[in-house]
Design an enzyme around this catalytic site. Structure first.
Site, PDB file in Angstrom:
ATOM      1  N   ASP A   1       0.873  -1.164   0.000  1.00  0.00           N
ATOM      2  CA  ASP A   1       0.000   0.000   0.000  1.00  0.00           C
ATOM      3  C   ASP A   1       0.914   1.219   0.000  1.00  0.00           C
ATOM      4  OD1 ASP A   1      -2.450   1.528   0.409  1.00  0.00           O
ATOM      5  OD2 ASP A   1      -1.625   1.923   2.395  1.00  0.00           O
ATOM      6  N   LYS A   2       0.576   2.256  -0.749  1.00  0.00           N
ATOM      7  CA  LYS A   2       1.494   3.384  -0.880  1.00  0.00           C
ATOM      8  C   LYS A   2       1.529   4.276   0.361  1.00  0.00           C
ATOM      9  CE  LYS A   2       0.520   7.238  -3.013  1.00  0.00           C
ATOM     10  NZ  LYS A   2       0.920   8.285  -2.027  1.00  0.00           N
ATOM     11  N   THR A   3       0.385   4.898   0.649  1.00  0.00           N
ATOM     12  CA  THR A   3       0.371   5.924   1.687  1.00  0.00           C
ATOM     13  C   THR A   3       0.569   5.329   3.075  1.00  0.00           C
ATOM     14  OG1 THR A   3      -1.159   7.190   0.328  1.00  0.00           O
ATOM     15  CG2 THR A   3      -0.914   7.873   2.621  1.00  0.00           C
TER      16      THR A   3
ATOM     17  N   THR B   1      -2.495   1.904  -4.701  1.00  0.00           N
ATOM     18  CA  THR B   1      -2.868   3.165  -4.064  1.00  0.00           C
ATOM     19  C   THR B   1      -4.238   3.621  -4.554  1.00  0.00           C
ATOM     20  OG1 THR B   1      -2.241   5.491  -3.769  1.00  0.00           O
ATOM     21  CG2 THR B   1      -1.664   4.483  -5.865  1.00  0.00           C
ATOM     22  N   GLY B   2      -4.894   4.387  -3.735  1.00  0.00           N
ATOM     23  CA  GLY B   2      -6.168   4.993  -4.124  1.00  0.00           C
ATOM     24  C   GLY B   2      -5.962   6.338  -4.781  1.00  0.00           C
TER      25      GLY B   2
ATOM     26  N   LYS C   1      -9.243  -3.684  -2.940  1.00  0.00           N
ATOM     27  CA  LYS C   1      -7.869  -4.126  -2.656  1.00  0.00           C
ATOM     28  C   LYS C   1      -7.773  -5.635  -2.507  1.00  0.00           C
ATOM     29  CE  LYS C   1      -5.804  -0.032  -0.517  1.00  0.00           C
ATOM     30  NZ  LYS C   1      -5.192   0.524   0.713  1.00  0.00           N
TER      31      LYS C   1
ATOM     32  N   ASP D   1      -1.389  -0.842   6.274  1.00  0.00           N
ATOM     33  CA  ASP D   1      -1.459  -0.304   7.627  1.00  0.00           C
ATOM     34  C   ASP D   1      -2.824   0.210   8.042  1.00  0.00           C
ATOM     35  OD1 ASP D   1      -1.444   1.844   5.863  1.00  0.00           O
ATOM     36  OD2 ASP D   1      -0.655   3.190   7.395  1.00  0.00           O
TER      37      ASP D   1
ATOM     38  N   ASP E   1      -7.064  -1.780   4.809  1.00  0.00           N
ATOM     39  CA  ASP E   1      -6.096  -2.778   4.344  1.00  0.00           C
ATOM     40  C   ASP E   1      -6.357  -4.156   4.945  1.00  0.00           C
ATOM     41  OD1 ASP E   1      -4.707  -0.959   2.789  1.00  0.00           O
ATOM     42  OD2 ASP E   1      -3.374  -0.377   4.426  1.00  0.00           O
TER      43      ASP E   1
END
Length: 707
Positions: A396-398, A548-549, A576, A594, A598
């Site tokens: 996950d990016k952020t 990512t969103g 996801k 996180d 997720d």
């Protein structure tokens, strides 16, 4: 793209990403309070019972150690009076009235005192599932009963010295085994001893020393320089360097100030801290971690289940072969009853699945302790076996690859020095509370730029801020504000704005009364270790995927920065898990995330890794927890998993493989070639296999995960 400074950014930081301060959301489970009277201060859990060693329930290394040395002392006279030893070493034992009874009496004491743990263990196994204790008890009982019968008149040689040495060696082996397992798992158990039992509580402006167990949420306590934090709390006053290596594995102290969180067990540095108690008893991070690690050590892996089944069948084979050996040698009749019993006892002893019982638990205990030392908490030890086959890892990016916190990525200037532009903008933004404005202040602080005092400060809703700095009026705000003020936008800065927009970044401009002087490009900051993590994973032949969103432009920019070839943008939270399912259909897939959204993806993945600063829901859904919120730890987890799997396979091979040769030799197949194993030699060989398995498991600790 919406560049409104008050609705700023495509990529909004997720809740729970401010770092260690959000740690209070994780690991919400119960564990006996290390300070409570019930558990006893500093008392550690009996990990040996939880590592696949139910045969040792109620035992400790000290029990085996004490019995070993007492039996060893009693064995010396038995060996001295043994006819075989007198013959081998060519001496005559002293004789005195009743000397013939020294050996039987001492051997009886050794059998009942030293062998009691094995007899009790066999009794419990017979009521559940037979195993190693049954073999040991059967071997020493046959030897004892036959020897006593010989002493009372039955024709044949006694097994007294073999019985005594066999009990000694078995006690020594179990002592080493339990000490090894307990030593490997004690690192976290010792944490409870590190936490002070007394705290300095502030009461009406005075300091009173009280028991930590008496503290309640909201109490204020003082942590003096050099002291350890006794309980979880939020810093309300003071600044200091705090060492949290017990939790994060990072030896370098971190600066702590209000409103950061202080974790029980951390060591305060040079400054005094006042903290407000936020968690007590079972809810403290330390208590939860200890309970989690203990649960992980109690969980059984597939390898452990296989080892248990092998031990069961090996026990049945041993009893069957020993019985057949006795029948064959007795029917042959050339060597007599004593020889036949000797062969049967040797088979029972040498086939003891001692090494097999230790092969997997000791590897897993070492791996669990090693994981915790490196800031990786294991919720499910079966994860080690699944992790070794991972070929794709999705991030996950952020908040995972990025910090979830905006920072200055690039500064463009026109007719002004870059440092001066930063100083002016930061001087104005220091009076604002807007997150993007604070990013400029942080950048100026990072570059050690001294701020000027701003006057006539005013916030313009929806646009930005303005004020006078060093006698000149400046404005800092949205690029759209430039057009409304009908100011000039220099071509160089306009090109810079287009570049930032193409990357999906936010932009803030600095203006005077005539034109735009500088442009600041801001974006969610990539974690410093993310590049190294991606490079290492790719070197390990693991495909890295980013999910990512955020918009395509943002995703493309971050993926390009990290050199990630495969990424998915605008992925809704509900999609996801479906995406992970598709990736999993291609290759075994791990997911690192996180947030609350997720959790389904973490559960769906072959291996779920939760960032430690994330939400409790995500952590509860994961197999492994990366306490330091560092994506680089994902590479360490995979490397450790592969090494753990290899060690388990090696130990299983050795623990079962040596029996292919040992059992026939114990049965007397090599007798015609002059090869004959006594029960004591059989016990030694069995113990050697246990030592080999133990040492091989310990070698896991020599692996350098950072290489």
């Amino acid at each position: 793209m919406n560049r409104d400074r008050h609705q700023h950014g495509q990529t909004k930081p997720k809740p729970g990403h401010a770092g260690h301060h959000e740690h209070k959301q994780q690991l919400e489970r119960n564990l006996p309070d290390p300070h409570s009277n019930h558990s006893g201060h500093g008392k550690q859990p009996n990990h040996a019972q939880h590592a696949g060693h139910d045969k040792h329930a109620g035992h400790s290394p000290e029990i085996f150690k004490r019995r070993f040395f007492i039996c060893l002392v009693l064995t010396l006279p038995v060996l001295y009076f043994a006819p075989s030893f007198q013959q081998w070493f060519n001496y005559q034992a002293i004789q005195f009235p009743g000397s013939n009874w020294v050996t039987p009496i001492l051997s009886t004491v050794i059998y009942f005192y030293g062998g009691l743990v094995f007899l009790k263990g066999a009794y419990h196994e017979l009521h559940s599932k037979i195993g190693m204790m049954t073999l040991v008890a059967l071997a020493i009982t046959v030897a004892f009963v036959y020897s006593v019968a010989g002493t009372l008149g039955l024709e044949g040689d006694s097994f007294y010295w073999e019985l005594a040495t066999l009990v000694d060696i078995m006690l020594l082996g179990h002592w080493i085994e339990m000490a090894s397992v307990q030593g490997a798992s004690n690192a976290l158990g010792e944490l409870a001893k590190l936490v002070p039992s007394v705290a300095h509580k502030q009461v009406n402006g005075q300091i009173e020393d009280v028991q930590v167990s008496a503290l309640v949420e909201g109490d204020l306590i003082l942590i003096r320089p050099g002291e350890q934090v006794p309980i979880d709390g939020e810093i309300v006053e003071g600044t200091s360097n705090v060492n949290e290596s017990f939790l994060t594995g990072e030896s370098r102290p971190v600066v702590k100030k209000a409103p950061d969180e202080a974790i029980a067990g951390a060591v305060n540095g040079e400054g005094a801290l006042t903290i407000k108690v936020t968690r007590t008893g079972d809810n403290t991070t330390l208590s939860q971690i200890m309970r989690m690690v203990e649960e992980a050590q109690a969980s059984k892996s597939k390898f452990q289940s296989l080892a248990d089944r092998l031990a069961y069948w090996l026990t049945l084979i041993a009893i069957g072969v020993a019985t057949l050996t006795f029948i064959i040698w007795q029917s042959v009749g050339t060597e007599g009853l004593t020889f036949a019993i000797n062969r049967a006892v040797t088979v029972l002893v040498i086939t003891c699945p001692h090494a097999l019982g230790l092969a997997i638990p000791l590897v897993l205990v070492n791996a669990t302790a090693m994981s915790a030392k490196n800031g990786i908490l294991v919720r499910n030890r079966e994860a080690f076996e699944r992790a070794k086959s991972i070929k794709t890892i999705a991030f996950d990016k952020t908040g995972t690859l990025t910090t979830g916190h905006f920072g200055v990525q690039r500064v463009y200037t026109d007719s002004i020095d870059e440092l001066k532009a930063l100083g002016i903008a930061a001087s104005l933004e220091s009076l604002s509370e807007h997150p993007l404005g604070q990013s400029i202040v942080e950048e100026a602080d990072h570059r050690k730029i001294e701020l000027s005092k701003a006057s006539d400060f005013k916030a313009v809703p929806g646009q930005g801020v303005e004020g006078v700095v060093d006698g000149q009026r400046y404005r800092v705000g949205r690029p759209e504000w430039v057009k409304e003020l009908k100011l000039q936008f220099p071509p160089g800065l306009e090109k810079g704005l287009q570049e930032r927009e193409s990357r999906g970044e936010s932009a803030i401009v600095l203006m005077d009364d005539k034109q735009v002087l500088a442009l600041f490009g801001l974006a969610d900051q990539v974690r410093p270790s993310a590049r190294e993590a991606v490079a290492k994973l790719q070197k390990m032949d693991v495909q890295v995927v980013m999910i990512t969103g955020d918009a395509e432009a943002v995703a493309k920019a971050v993926a390009g920065d990290l050199q990630i070839d495969r990424y998915y943008a605008r992925v809704l939270p509900k999609d996801k898990a479906a995406l992970i399912k598709r990736l999993k259909a291609e290759k075994p897939t791990a997911f690192v995330g996180d947030g609350i959204n997720d959790a389904p993806a973490l559960t769906e993945a072959d291996l779920g890794l939760a960032i430690g600063a994330g939400t409790n829901v995500a952590i509860e859904s994961a197999d492994l927890i990366l306490v330091k919120s560092d994506p680089l730890d994902a590479t360490y987890a995979l490397k450790l998993a592969k090494a753990t799997y290899t060690k388990m396979a090696q130990n299983l091979f050795w623990a079962t493989g040596y029996n292919v040769i040992a059992i026939p030799l114990a049965a007397g197949v090599g007798y015609s070639f002059g090869i004959l194993l006594t029960p004591a030699i059989g016990a030694i060989l069995m113990s050697v296999s246990t030592v080999v398995v133990s040492l091989n498991a310990m070698l896991l600790r020599r692996i350098r995960l950072s290489d």
